[in-house]
Design a protein around this motif. Structure first.
Motif, PDB file in Angstrom:
ATOM      1  N   LEU A 274       0.820  -1.202   0.000  1.00 26.71           N
ATOM      2  CA  LEU A 274       0.000   0.000   0.000  1.00 26.71           C
ATOM      3  C   LEU A 274       0.857   1.256   0.000  1.00 26.71           C
ATOM      4  O   LEU A 274       1.912   1.303   0.626  1.00 26.71           O
TER       5      LEU A 274
ATOM      6  N   GLY B 299      -0.249   4.602   1.239  1.00 27.87           N
ATOM      7  CA  GLY B 299      -1.425   5.216   1.849  1.00 27.87           C
ATOM      8  C   GLY B 299      -2.588   4.252   1.712  1.00 27.87           C
ATOM      9  O   GLY B 299      -2.497   3.125   2.157  1.00 27.87           O
ATOM     10  N   GLU B 300      -3.660   4.709   1.066  1.00 26.19           N
ATOM     11  CA  GLU B 300      -4.773   3.784   0.840  1.00 26.19           C
ATOM     12  C   GLU B 300      -4.729   3.199  -0.565  1.00 26.19           C
ATOM     13  O   GLU B 300      -5.586   2.418  -0.941  1.00 26.19           O
TER      14      GLU B 300
ATOM     15  N   MET C  69      -8.060   1.374  -4.458  1.00 29.95           N
ATOM     16  CA  MET C  69      -7.920   1.596  -3.027  1.00 29.95           C
ATOM     17  C   MET C  69      -8.262   0.317  -2.266  1.00 29.95           C
ATOM     18  O   MET C  69      -8.778  -0.628  -2.847  1.00 29.95           O
ATOM     19  N   ILE C  70      -7.984   0.335  -0.967  1.00 28.72           N
ATOM     20  CA  ILE C  70      -8.228  -0.891  -0.191  1.00 28.72           C
ATOM     21  C   ILE C  70      -9.682  -1.311  -0.309  1.00 28.72           C
ATOM     22  O   ILE C  70      -9.999  -2.480  -0.500  1.00 28.72           O
ATOM     23  N   ALA C  71     -10.563  -0.318  -0.190  1.00 32.13           N
ATOM     24  CA  ALA C  71     -11.981  -0.640  -0.249  1.00 32.13           C
ATOM     25  C   ALA C  71     -12.334  -1.272  -1.588  1.00 32.13           C
ATOM     26  O   ALA C  71     -13.214  -2.115  -1.679  1.00 32.13           O
TER      27      ALA C  71
END
Ligand code: SF4
Ligand code: SF4
Lengths: 206, 374, 339
Positions: B30, B32-33, B354-356
């Motif tokens: 990662l 950041g995100e 992004m992670i989501a």
């Protein structure tokens, strides 16, 4: 700019629709049941705990062979002439003492494959599903109805009988002077009476 | 002023993570995100399915193991395996059996897609659609239970036939269901599919272009979501699928780009409608009489041969490659698992998201770890 | 109120403590009730029943049992965590939430502190919760927690802006920061409520409600915990009563923003029917039921909506809420000048 306001409108509109759906559900009747109080009705084909009717089992080992996870262990001892075990309710003669019939329910995957090959239809799946235990070993079900002393007795009888046989055979072969394995085996079989099921053959040979 | 140095963070997603649908481990790098790289690690649920099959003393005994591959679509797995062995043995399956098999497989497809879209909602953060889907899936499981006594791992479709004939009220039950179900799809659409937040979360996320999908040999809704019109039920009909009329649903990029998560999701929703259509036709045409065990062989002893048979399960192309050495037990059974292949696109489509989004992408691929690891 | 208490109690200090603890009488039972309600609301929306067993009627005592269970649980502190911060964070969180209740006028007779800058005080003191979440996330020494904590700070700092502007609209309309005065200004029937006094205040309320959802980390803005992405967000490593404290804070915060919303827009403790059913005790009733209504709406939203992504969250705030809030503020001011 138009898109900007459309996005705002869409958000509010779709959220309102979704909220409408959930609100309507608020007053629907629930579909769940209160389990231990109300038990679900199982179908007659329900495949849960196995049950073996030992009165009917002829110890043919078919179920154990059909099982993909080998959770059925069967040991048998042949019944010798003075003892007659009678016939099963389906009419098959019983010729073996089933000294051990263990089902490790913890291993069982409830596939039901053991049920079909049984010649006497004595192994069945029931609708009992509440049988959890704190100890895994308690899930090994011993279906054999014989007490250890009875098992010993049956084994002793069989051994004695075999020894007698062997002695008789020995004397007879000595007489005939043509001892080979085959006639011996045949003699042994004929001593047990006639038999119809091939699996039993296998069992007694082993 | 010295330049600020930032570091990439490596983080383990899974094997214990709420959204990896089992025991998948994804190693995320990662910034950041933002996801720089995502490397899936599999094997936490390996149960030696293929080796087990070789040690069975019967072809029939493999079926309970096949059930446990894709445990949310066991019927479809059985069907594929049964077809493969039947082709080796050159068995003709009775008409009635074929119809029952198709109905069961399509019901299973609906059940499996319900689970997929329900858990997908859960991944995105909406809890309620999940339970609504389970409510409807329950009805299918009830039909299965009445037919074979089990709710999840059926051992119902046997080589050459079925384990039981269907109960006498089977047709009515199926008809009830196909009348009950279509309005519910509208409910899901209102609650989830066309929700603005849901669209924002899934449209243009994890875009899988058709070429990439083909290069990775993706199949099922993942492939169709990318707009590739390919469905084995139509392109290589097995069983009696050539008798039914249905549309193959493909993603069109309605909300964003072709091949995004929303497309993969909507393909599943619309496929359920098509399955209902197939079931409708099958129930009408199904003969009432017939022995379902007529063609079940006493002993399964295929000639020395090898075969590859493929079917369209809810997750894509499930193939069985079976080698027989002429004995009672298979010499080799290899499963071509759709989820395993589909999962391999994950790194390619998740870089830069992004992670989501990773959660959204994994959910939209709809993996079942039981099948990936076998 | 303090004076009344002093007459009954032997020591003035005791009276002050009693006075300060009064909101607790509302907050604690409320939290127990709200958790139960949330379970029931979610269950019925999902065609389930929810807890039915504990305590008889619809499992009413489930949350009490849960609380007892949580107190009994082992207090696990990760070995590599920053122990002091880790242990302290939940208390700080609750402190921040509870301190804000000091200026909420529960009824015409009771307000914790007659601050002239009540609205300002609430906005300031609720930020302590952010700090505690950041502390919790950092001290846990867990990457998921840290991500959750970072998201929180970004989120709350951003959403503070539209909240403040929406509150400012009310203040422009009323001309005071004292929440008691604002409440008193709305005495009378339902039409005296601020929300009906100015059409732009309606928009202000919608803005306030949305951004307060984000402030208290409720769906669709529950990114700090987002259980399907970050496992548990900042509370991943917490268990037992420390986790319970965060839960308590979350629900107390919900109550706080709902009460503040009803003070600012919905007539605070005033009865909607003029003199009918009004009075100091009825005031508490109206206040709490207005608060509960908004809490129900929050639950309703939570069980309907999916969750936003972190960049979309920022988009919603900076591209939509803040510009609209500022424009709206100007319009509110214009309306007040003209009428
Ligand atoms: S149900 Fe299956 S696993 Fe269980 S004992 Fe019978 S054959 Fe073995
Ligand atoms: S198949 Fe039936 S008769 Fe044979 S051993 Fe098993 S239970 Fe007994």
């Amino acid at each position: 700019m138009k898109r900007y306001f459309k996005d705002i409108w869409d958000s509010f509109y779709t959220i309102a629709i979704g909220m409408g759906v959930t609100f309507r559900h608020l007053f629907r009747k629930s579909v769940t049941i209160q389990y231990p109080d109300i038990k679900p009705e199982l179908t007659e084909r329900a495949r849960n705990r196995l049950y073996v009717n030992m009165d009917d089992c002829i110890g043919c080992d078919q179920c154990s062979k059909a099982c993909p996870v080998n959770c059925i262990t069967i040991e048998t001892v042949k019944a010798v002439p003075p003892d007659d075990l009678g016939v099963t309710s389906t009419g098959n003669p019983k010729r073996l003492w089933v000294t051990k019939f263990d089902i490790d329910i913890a291993k069982c995957c409830y596939c039901g494959l053991c049920v079909y090959p049984c010649p006497t239809e004595c192994i069945k799946m029931t609708d009992v599903y509440e049988f959890s235990e704190f100890d895994r070993h308690n899930l090994v079900y011993n279906y054999s109805t014989m007490t250890p002393s009875e098992v010993e007795e049956a084994k002793g009888k069989f051994e004695k009988w075999q020894a007698d046989k062997a002695a008789a055979k020995k004397s007879s072969t000595e007489k005939k002077k043509e001892g080979s394995e085959k006639p011996k085996a045949k003699q042994q079989e004929s001593g047990e009476g006639k038999r119809s099921d091939s699996p039993e053959d296998k069992k007694s040979e082993s | 002023m010295p330049e600020l140095r930032t570091e990439e963070m490596t983080i383990n997603m899974g094997p214990q993570h709420p959204s990896t649908h089992g025991v998948l481990r994804v190693e995320l790098v990662l910034d950041g995100e933002i996801v720089v790289d995502a490397i899936p690690h599999i094997g936490y649920l390996h149960r030696c399915f293929e080796k087990h099959s070789e040690s069975m003393n019967d072809y029939q005994q493999v079926i309970p193991y096949v059930d446990r591959m894709d445990y949310v679509a066991a019927m479809s797995n059985e069907l594929g395996y049964a077809i493969a062995v039947e082709r080796m043995l050159e068995i003709e399956v009775p008409e009635r059996v074929e119809y029952i098999r198709v109905i069961m497989a399509e019901l299973q497809r609906i059940a499996s897609h319900l689970l997929a879209i329900g858990t997908y909602g859960l991944d995105i953060g909406a809890f309620t659609p999940f339970l609504h889907c389970f409510r409807d899936r329950e009805r299918i499981l009830e039909i299965f239970e009445s037919a074979c006594g089990a709710r999840l791992l059926y051992n119902y479709i046997w080589v050459g036939g079925l384990s039981h004939d269907v109960p006498s009220n089977f047709k009515d039950k199926v008809r009830d269901f196909i009348n009950y179900f279509p309005p519910k799809i509208k409910g899901y659409n209102d609650l989830l599919t066309y929700n603005k937040i849901f669209i924002d979360r899934t449209a243009d996320v994890g875009v899988l272009p058709p070429e990439v999908a083909l290069n990775y040999a993706a199949s099922g809704p993942v492939l169709r979501g990318s707009g590739v019109d390919w469905d084995l039920r139509r392109n290589d009909p097995y069983s009696i699928y050539d008798r039914f009329e249905f549309d193959v649903v493909v993603g069109k990029g309605e909300m964003g780009t072709v091949g995004d998560c929303w497309d993969r999701y909507i393909v599943r929703v619309r496929e359920m409608e098509q399955s209902v259509r197939i079931i409708e036709q099958a129930v009408e045409q199904m003969p009432d009489e017939g022995d379902v065990k007529a063609a079940v062989p006493k002993r399964i002893r295929p000639p020395e041969a090898e075969i590859y048979a493929r079917t369209e399960t809810p997750r894509g192309e499930l193939g069985y490659y079976i080698i027989s050495d002429g004995s009672m037990s298979p010499f080799r059974v290899k499963g071509r698992s759709p989820c395993f292949v589909n999962l391999s696109v994950l790194p390619a489509i998740s870089r830069g998201s992004m992670i989501a989004d990773i959660v959204a992408i994994i959910g939209s691929i709809d993996i079942v770890l039981g099948e990936i690891d076998r | 109120m303090v004076e009344t208490l002093e007459q009954f109690l032997p020591h003035p200090l005791l009276a002050i403590i009693m006075h300060a603890a009064l909101p607790m009488v509302i907050v604690f039972p409320y939290v127990l009730f709200a958790v139960w309600l949330e379970r029931k609301v979610s269950a019925h929306m999902q065609d389930r029943l929810g807890p039915m067993r504990t305590g008889g009627w619809h499992g009413w005592s489930q949350t009490i049992a849960d609380m007892i269970k949580m107190i009994q649980k082992e207090d696990i502190v990760p070995s590599r965590s920053d122990k002091f911060l880790f242990k302290f964070a939940p208390f700080l969180a609750f402190m921040g939430a509870y301190a804000a209740f000091a200026v909420i006028p529960f009824s015409s007779e009771y307000i914790g502190a007659h601050l002239d800058v009540g609205a300002f005080y609430i906005l300031a003191v609720t930020s302590v919760v952010t700090l505690s979440i950041l502390m919790a996330g950092w001290a846990s020494n867990n990457k998921w927690s840290l991500l959750g904590a970072m998201r929180t700070s970004a989120q709350i700092v951003s959403y503070e802006v539209p909240t403040v502007v929406a509150v400012l609209s009310v203040i422009v309309a009323t001309g005071t920061l004292n929440l008691m005065t604002i409440s008193e200004m709305q005495t009378g029937t339902i039409f005296n409520w601020l929300i009906f006094s100015n059409p732009f205040l309606l928009i202000a309320f919608v803005l306030y409600f949305i951004s307060s959802l984000a402030e208290v980390n409720r769906t669709p803005f529950d990114l700090p915990e987002s259980e399907s992405e970050l496992v548990g967000g900042f509370q991943t490593e917490y268990s037992g009563m420390r986790w319970g404290m965060f839960m308590l804070t979350e629900y107390a915060d919900m109550l706080l923003v709902s009460l503040l919303g009803s003070v600012l827009f919905f007539g605070a403790w005033n009865s909607p029917f003029g003199d009918f059913m009004s009075g100091p005790v009825w005031g508490v009733f109206w206040m709490v039921s207005k608060g509960m209504f908004f809490i129900f709406v929050m639950m309703w939203l939570r069980w309907t909506l999916p969750r936003l992504r972190v960049d979309q969250l920022m988009d919603v705030c900076w591209k939509y809420l803040i510009p609209i809030a500022f424009i709206n503020l100007v319009l509110v001011a214009l309306w007040e000048m003209l009428f």
